[in-house]
Design an enzyme around this catalytic site. Structure first.
Site, PDB file in Angstrom:
ATOM      1  N   GLN A  26       0.807  -1.219   0.000  1.00 46.06           N
ATOM      2  CA  GLN A  26       0.000   0.000   0.000  1.00 46.06           C
ATOM      3  C   GLN A  26       0.843   1.273   0.000  1.00 46.06           C
ATOM      4  OE1 GLN A  26      -2.629  -1.781   3.316  1.00 46.06           O
ATOM      5  NE2 GLN A  26      -4.048  -0.513   2.173  1.00 46.06           N
ATOM      6  N   ARG A  83       3.819  -0.041  13.048  1.00 42.26           N
ATOM      7  CA  ARG A  83       3.570  -1.353  12.448  1.00 42.26           C
ATOM      8  C   ARG A  83       3.738  -1.246  10.935  1.00 42.26           C
ATOM      9  NH1 ARG A  83      -1.997  -4.225  11.107  1.00 42.26           N
ATOM     10  NH2 ARG A  83      -1.161  -6.195  10.344  1.00 42.26           N
ATOM     11  N   HIS A 128       1.156  -9.193   4.408  1.00 37.09           N
ATOM     12  CA  HIS A 128      -0.075  -8.399   4.434  1.00 37.09           C
ATOM     13  C   HIS A 128      -0.676  -8.439   3.024  1.00 37.09           C
ATOM     14  CE1 HIS A 128      -2.146  -4.851   6.580  1.00 37.09           C
ATOM     15  NE2 HIS A 128      -2.783  -4.975   5.425  1.00 37.09           N
ATOM     16  N   ASN A 172      -1.685 -10.985   8.084  1.00 39.81           N
ATOM     17  CA  ASN A 172      -2.723  -9.998   8.314  1.00 39.81           C
ATOM     18  C   ASN A 172      -4.073 -10.508   7.839  1.00 39.81           C
ATOM     19  OD1 ASN A 172      -3.490  -7.136   8.971  1.00 39.81           O
ATOM     20  ND2 ASN A 172      -4.220  -7.239   6.855  1.00 39.81           N
ATOM     21  N   GLU A 173      -5.046 -10.484   8.733  1.00 44.24           N
ATOM     22  CA  GLU A 173      -6.450 -10.718   8.384  1.00 44.24           C
ATOM     23  C   GLU A 173      -6.683 -11.932   7.482  1.00 44.24           C
ATOM     24  OE1 GLU A 173      -8.061  -7.059   6.868  1.00 44.24           O
ATOM     25  OE2 GLU A 173      -7.899  -6.067   8.801  1.00 44.24           O
ATOM     26  N   ASN A 315      -7.749  -6.179  14.512  1.00 45.79           N
ATOM     27  CA  ASN A 315      -8.074  -5.089  13.593  1.00 45.79           C
ATOM     28  C   ASN A 315      -9.581  -4.874  13.662  1.00 45.79           C
ATOM     29  OD1 ASN A 315      -5.404  -5.370  12.866  1.00 45.79           O
ATOM     30  ND2 ASN A 315      -5.800  -5.947  10.747  1.00 45.79           N
ATOM     31  N   TYR A 317     -12.851  -2.280  12.651  1.00 45.63           N
ATOM     32  CA  TYR A 317     -13.316  -1.124  11.896  1.00 45.63           C
ATOM     33  C   TYR A 317     -14.789  -0.796  12.114  1.00 45.63           C
ATOM     34  CZ  TYR A 317      -8.933  -0.809   9.363  1.00 45.63           C
ATOM     35  OH  TYR A 317      -7.606  -0.636   9.057  1.00 45.63           O
ATOM     36  N   GLU A 383      -5.038  -2.361  14.124  1.00 47.38           N
ATOM     37  CA  GLU A 383      -5.586  -1.449  13.112  1.00 47.38           C
ATOM     38  C   GLU A 383      -6.932  -0.939  13.572  1.00 47.38           C
ATOM     39  OE1 GLU A 383      -6.090  -2.758   9.019  1.00 47.38           O
ATOM     40  OE2 GLU A 383      -4.152  -3.774   9.104  1.00 47.38           O
ATOM     41  N   TRP A 427      -4.890   3.061  11.741  1.00 52.77           N
ATOM     42  CA  TRP A 427      -4.754   2.830  10.309  1.00 52.77           C
ATOM     43  C   TRP A 427      -5.213   4.099   9.626  1.00 52.77           C
ATOM     44  CZ3 TRP A 427      -2.342  -0.726   7.485  1.00 52.77           C
ATOM     45  CH2 TRP A 427      -2.435  -0.560   6.088  1.00 52.77           C
ATOM     46  N   GLU A 434      -5.510   1.967  -1.301  1.00 53.86           N
ATOM     47  CA  GLU A 434      -6.525   1.257  -0.522  1.00 53.86           C
ATOM     48  C   GLU A 434      -7.105   0.093  -1.359  1.00 53.86           C
ATOM     49  OE1 GLU A 434      -7.339   0.898   2.523  1.00 53.86           O
ATOM     50  OE2 GLU A 434      -9.216  -0.157   2.165  1.00 53.86           O
ATOM     51  N   TRP A 435      -6.244  -0.841  -1.704  1.00 53.98           N
ATOM     52  CA  TRP A 435      -6.631  -2.086  -2.384  1.00 53.98           C
ATOM     53  C   TRP A 435      -7.584  -1.824  -3.550  1.00 53.98           C
ATOM     54  CZ3 TRP A 435      -2.801  -4.804  -0.967  1.00 53.98           C
ATOM     55  CH2 TRP A 435      -2.323  -4.779   0.344  1.00 53.98           C
TER      56      TRP A 435
HETATM   57  C1  PNW Z   1      -7.803  -3.837   6.347  1.00 49.58           C
HETATM   58  N1  PNW Z   1     -13.755  -5.077   4.114  1.00 49.58           N
HETATM   59  O1  PNW Z   1      -8.437  -4.500   5.323  1.00 49.58           O
HETATM   60  C2  PNW Z   1      -6.372  -4.005   5.941  1.00 49.58           C
HETATM   61  O2  PNW Z   1      -5.581  -4.684   6.874  1.00 49.58           O
HETATM   62  C3  PNW Z   1      -5.714  -2.762   5.475  1.00 49.58           C
HETATM   63  O3  PNW Z   1      -4.675  -3.099   4.600  1.00 49.58           O
HETATM   64  C4  PNW Z   1      -6.753  -1.851   4.829  1.00 49.58           C
HETATM   65  O4  PNW Z   1      -6.174  -0.757   4.192  1.00 49.58           O
HETATM   66  C5  PNW Z   1      -7.709  -1.431   5.926  1.00 49.58           C
HETATM   67  O5  PNW Z   1      -8.316  -2.555   6.520  1.00 49.58           O
HETATM   68  C6  PNW Z   1      -8.792  -0.486   5.466  1.00 49.58           C
HETATM   69  O6  PNW Z   1      -9.615  -1.095   4.523  1.00 49.58           O
HETATM   70  C7  PNW Z   1      -9.764  -4.572   5.094  1.00 49.58           C
HETATM   71  O7  PNW Z   1     -14.114  -5.002   2.927  1.00 49.58           O
HETATM   72  C8  PNW Z   1     -10.161  -4.600   3.782  1.00 49.58           C
HETATM   73  O8  PNW Z   1     -14.596  -5.306   5.027  1.00 49.58           O
HETATM   74  C9  PNW Z   1     -11.482  -4.768   3.452  1.00 49.58           C
HETATM   75  C10 PNW Z   1     -12.407  -4.903   4.464  1.00 49.58           C
HETATM   76  C11 PNW Z   1     -12.004  -4.869   5.791  1.00 49.58           C
HETATM   77  C12 PNW Z   1     -10.683  -4.697   6.108  1.00 49.58           C
END
Ligand code: PNW
Length: 481
Positions: A26, A83, A128, A172-173, A315, A317, A383, A427, A434-435
């Site tokens: 990223q 991190r 990651h 990661n995740e 992590n 969110y 995160e 984060w 952002e992917w």
């Molecule tokens: C995390 N979703 O990923 C990652 O660890 C980070 O690299 C990323 O930038 C960050 O969250 C913010 O998105 C996710 O779609 C990616 O639910 C997608 C999801 C959740 C977490």
């Protein structure tokens, strides 16, 4: 109210880790520089139509060349911890230890040395999402042999950097890696194989993690005295109707299929949650797939994942309200196995990306749940963050409010619920790739100007307030547990 002027009685232990997080693909760019091998994210981004406006991480924040700028950002925030993740294919271009890229080793060595010289503790994630493409070509996370490759890579990293790195995250995740990479196909490698590969990939991720933890435990722990864990993402889920027993059970299933999928094998029973086994079996019966084993069994012939984490890396969110559904799709899928619908409560504000409903209270509840169901582990929140889309707001007051509310919830989890929270990583340090949303979504404490060749970093207001909060909490800390 500004974060730095908050007068509530928050408290944090004096050794609390104040951090920010990033990930190699990223931020680094330099995708084909100095002998780096390709990863699945290079392949994914270079094929058209996968990522928002075909953005790629070819350049990103160019942290490979602009590390000094990143270090300045870290210092300006006054972080105690940072991190980062290693790009596996920068260190081992074909994913194996047959060839080690000395320039990759030199880069991460310098990053680690500079952090330590600045009194910042590095926490390193070994992988990651950016699996070396050469390993994908051999089956990637669907192949059982991937656990060997990961273990060799992990041992190489422990041997090379473990004298200085004491906090390791293997993967990661695993949930996101398996679900978005192999179920929905939204992430690399972009496979859509609903209801099957997701469980196989999750299993191999767990096997790989367990192998690496055992290697550390056997060969490195005694001398290096570090800690190793795996970063698990989880939403917090509540029943849509708390009086409806079906919804209550469905919310529990949501937690089981999200957090429990990986937390139960590592922190609980050493196996997948019972609800996963029974639901998947029931679906198989309905679909006439009696012979097919979709959720693998842990073999007696290799180390079990139970106990393979020295702390809990979380992590967090967002949160969901969950409704039981009697609707049983006729095709296999991960969501069909769960038999539920996950809903964003209309009263929760959504920030930036559509999935991110802002719910700081959910973090406190989740921390308490982890304390109760995972044996009261030490927890690092590895995160947590707030995204923005659209015009850049340097005065990002919504994000400031978010961090203020969140830190208050974390403090309450520590002081009122007795959760052993050891640290918090925002984060992210700076806006980055952002992917699948490319550069359209910004999570940074620093703004990055992707339109200028210098990729200038500028602190957002939230960065200033996070820095002030760190300063204030570190000065005021009385609590020590
Ligand atoms: C995390 N979703 O990923 C990652 O660890 C980070 O690299 C990323 O930038 C960050 O969250 C913010 O998105 C996710 O779609 C990616 O639910 C997608 C999801 C959740 C977490």
């Amino acid at each position: 109210m500004a974060l730095s002027k908050n007068t509530s009685v928050e408290d944090f232990p004096s050794d609390f880790a104040w951090g920010a997080a990033t990930a190699a693909y990223q931020i680094e760019g330099a995708w084909d520089v100095d002998g780096r091998g390709a990863s699945i994210w290079d392949t994914f981004c270079h094929s058209k139509g996968r990522v928002f406006e075909d953005h790629t991480g070819d350049v990103a924040c160019n942290s490979y060349q602009l590390w000094d700028e990143d270090l300045k950002c870290i210092q300006q925030l006054g972080l105690t911890h940072y991190r980062l993740s290693f790009s596996w294919s920068r260190l081992l271009p074909d994913g194996t230890t047959h060839f080690i890229n000395p320039r990759g080793v030199a880069y991460y060595s310098k990053v680690i040395d500079d952090l330590i010289a600045s009194a910042v503790v590095p926490m390193v994630t070994l992988n990651h999402f950016d699996l070396p493409q050469a390993l994908q070509d051999r089956g990637g996370w669907k192949s059982p042999e991937i656990a060997d490759a990961f273990d060799s890579y992990a041992q190489f990293c422990f041997r090379t950097f473990g004298d200085r790195v004491k906090l390791w995250i293997t993967l990661n995740e695993p949930y996101v890696c398996a679900k978005l990479g192999y179920e929905s196909g939204l992430f690399a490698p972009g496979l859509k194989e609903p209801g099957t590969s997701v469980y196989l990939v999750g299993h191999n991720l767990l096997r790989a993690h367990a192998r690496a933890w055992h290697s550390y435990n056997t060969h490195f722990r005694c001398l290096q005295r570090g800690k190793v864990s795996i970063a698990l993402n989880s939403d917090w889920a509540e029943p849509l109707d708390p009086c409806c027993t079906e919804d209550v059970a469905a919310a529990q299933r949501y937690m089981d299929f999200n957090l429990g999928w990986f937390a139960c094998p590592v922190f609980g029973t050493g196996d997948y949650p019972e609800s996963m086994r029974s639901r998947i079996e029931a679906q198989n019966l309905k679909l006439g797939l009696n012979e097919v084993q979709r959720l693998p069994k842990f073999s007696e012939d290799e180390p079990n994942p139970l106990g393979t984490a020295d702390f809990f890396a979380l992590n967090y969110y967002t949160s969901r309200k969950v409704k039981d559904t009697s609707f049983h799709p006729s095709e296999l899928s991960f969501i069909g196995d769960q038999g539920l619908e996950a809903i964003i409560d209309p009263s929760w504000p959504v920030c930036g990306v559509s999935w991110l409903a802002v719910m700081p209270e959910g973090l406190r509840k989740l921390l308490k749940y982890i304390k109760e169901t995972c044996n009261n582990p030490a927890v690092y929140i590895t995160e947590n963050g707030f995204s923005q889309i659209g015009p850049v707001e340097f005065e990002d007051i919504d994000r400031c409010q978010f961090y203020q509310d969140t830190l208050q919830q974390v403090s309450k989890a520590i002081t009122e619920d007795g959760v052993n929270v050891k640290g918090y990583f925002s984060w992210s340090l700076m806006d980055n790739f952002e992917w699948s949303d490319g550069f359209s979504v910004r999570f940074g404490l620093f703004h990055v100007d992707f339109s200028s060749p210098e990729l200038k970093r500028t602190m957002y207001r939230s960065g200033r307030e996070y820095a002030a909060a760190i300063k204030r909490y570190r000065r005021n800390t009385k609590l020590d547990k």
